[in-house]
Design an enzyme around this catalytic site. Sequence first.
Site, PDB file in Angstrom:
ATOM      1  N   ILE A   8       0.860  -1.175   0.000  1.00 32.53           N
ATOM      2  CA  ILE A   8       0.000   0.000   0.000  1.00 32.53           C
ATOM      3  C   ILE A   8       0.902   1.231   0.000  1.00 32.53           C
ATOM      4  O   ILE A   8       2.081   1.148   0.338  1.00 32.53           O
ATOM      5  CB  ILE A   8      -0.974   0.033   1.204  1.00 32.53           C
ATOM      6  N   ASP A   9       0.348   2.362  -0.384  1.00 27.83           N
ATOM      7  CA  ASP A   9       1.133   3.582  -0.504  1.00 27.83           C
ATOM      8  C   ASP A   9       1.716   4.030   0.829  1.00 27.83           C
ATOM      9  O   ASP A   9       1.197   3.695   1.902  1.00 27.83           O
ATOM     10  CB  ASP A   9       0.263   4.715  -1.057  1.00 27.83           C
ATOM     11  N   LYS A  10       2.748   4.837   0.735  1.00 24.59           N
ATOM     12  CA  LYS A  10       3.421   5.380   1.917  1.00 24.59           C
ATOM     13  C   LYS A  10       2.434   6.058   2.874  1.00 24.59           C
ATOM     14  O   LYS A  10       2.445   5.801   4.076  1.00 24.59           O
ATOM     15  CB  LYS A  10       4.488   6.383   1.472  1.00 24.59           C
TER      16      LYS A  10
ATOM     17  N   ARG B 265      -7.457   6.161  -5.323  1.00 29.53           N
ATOM     18  CA  ARG B 265      -7.192   7.591  -5.478  1.00 29.53           C
ATOM     19  C   ARG B 265      -7.511   8.044  -6.902  1.00 29.53           C
ATOM     20  O   ARG B 265      -8.131   9.094  -7.104  1.00 29.53           O
ATOM     21  CB  ARG B 265      -5.746   7.885  -5.112  1.00 29.53           C
TER      22      ARG B 265
END
Length: 358
Positions: free
Chosen positions: A163-165, A267
């Site tokens: 998953i993203d930062k 997103r």
Amino acid sequence: MIDERFDNLEEMTEDSDLEEQAQLYEHFRVVADKGQEPLRVDKFLFEHLQHSSRNRIQKAAEAGFIHVNDRPVKSNYKVRPLDVVTLMLDRPHYDDTIEAEDIPLTIVYEDDDLMVINKEAGMVVHPGCGNYHGTLVNAIAWHLRNNPDYDPNDPEVGLVHRIDKDTSGLLVVAKTPDAKTKLGVQFFNKTTHRSYNALVWGNFVEDEGRIEGNIGRDPKDRLRMSVFPPDSDIGKSAVTHYRVLERFGYVTLVECVLETGRTHQIRAHMKHIGHPLFSDERYGGTEILRGERSASYKAFIQNCFKLCPRQVLHAQTLGFVHPRTGKQMDFNSEWPTDMAQLIDKWRHYFMNRNNEMS
């Protein structure tokens, strides 16, 4: 080294943070001979790179990593005499040995085969350009440092997905090659269950919906993904289901369930339908997109941004079949403090606004 980076190409371009992929570094260069006959660049590189399949090379081209004369090209580009063909990757040459680092982890579940971690926002998942230390992988290596069967540098164990930062929430880590293989098959076959909670700009007419559109890199911004028609040849197919959980007038709390796991999928999909994630700078969520023109409202929004200065996205649930026992495993994580406080702030604002209007 070059071929190992090709091995990780698909992993790098899916479920990874594009902010780690902004700058490109040269890893291989070859100049076509004067007598070079026109030849597809994927075939040309296949002949010059040992242990690299055409499929991996094509994925590299799709991701913008194959350049000819300093410009990215597609797989069908025809190499001509004296063309300079380069492989540009998203990280410089460096010793990529993963070092164990004593970093706190929130472990939801652990056994001999796997562990489920609740990642905090702000933590990079895997070492990459500009983030070689302090990542989730470094923390896992420390946690399992006394496990003789776990080698953090072995690609057959470790993270199954990413998953993203700046996204918080649940991730599963495989401790054995067998566990990673079986869990990987579940993700590939879309039999896992993953749901996210997100706060997005705007109010929805409907209570639930489905978003389908290919996810591909934005040609104008390498740090962002865009949505393309499902029947196009651009990007990879992606489907997101959403359901309204709570409405706050100008923003909405939604649950998103993924059929696919593309980079920045939620997103990009939410931006595509006109509902960018709140406080998501990369996709326009740090602008005041809905609401009033009053100074007090603008101040309220700015306070909200300060309270949660990242996209409001949390990987809340994760479900899969245990790779050894065959038992269904389902996990749920609470919102992190910044997200919980932000939603509570919006809830109070919405209640007060309704009371003033009644």
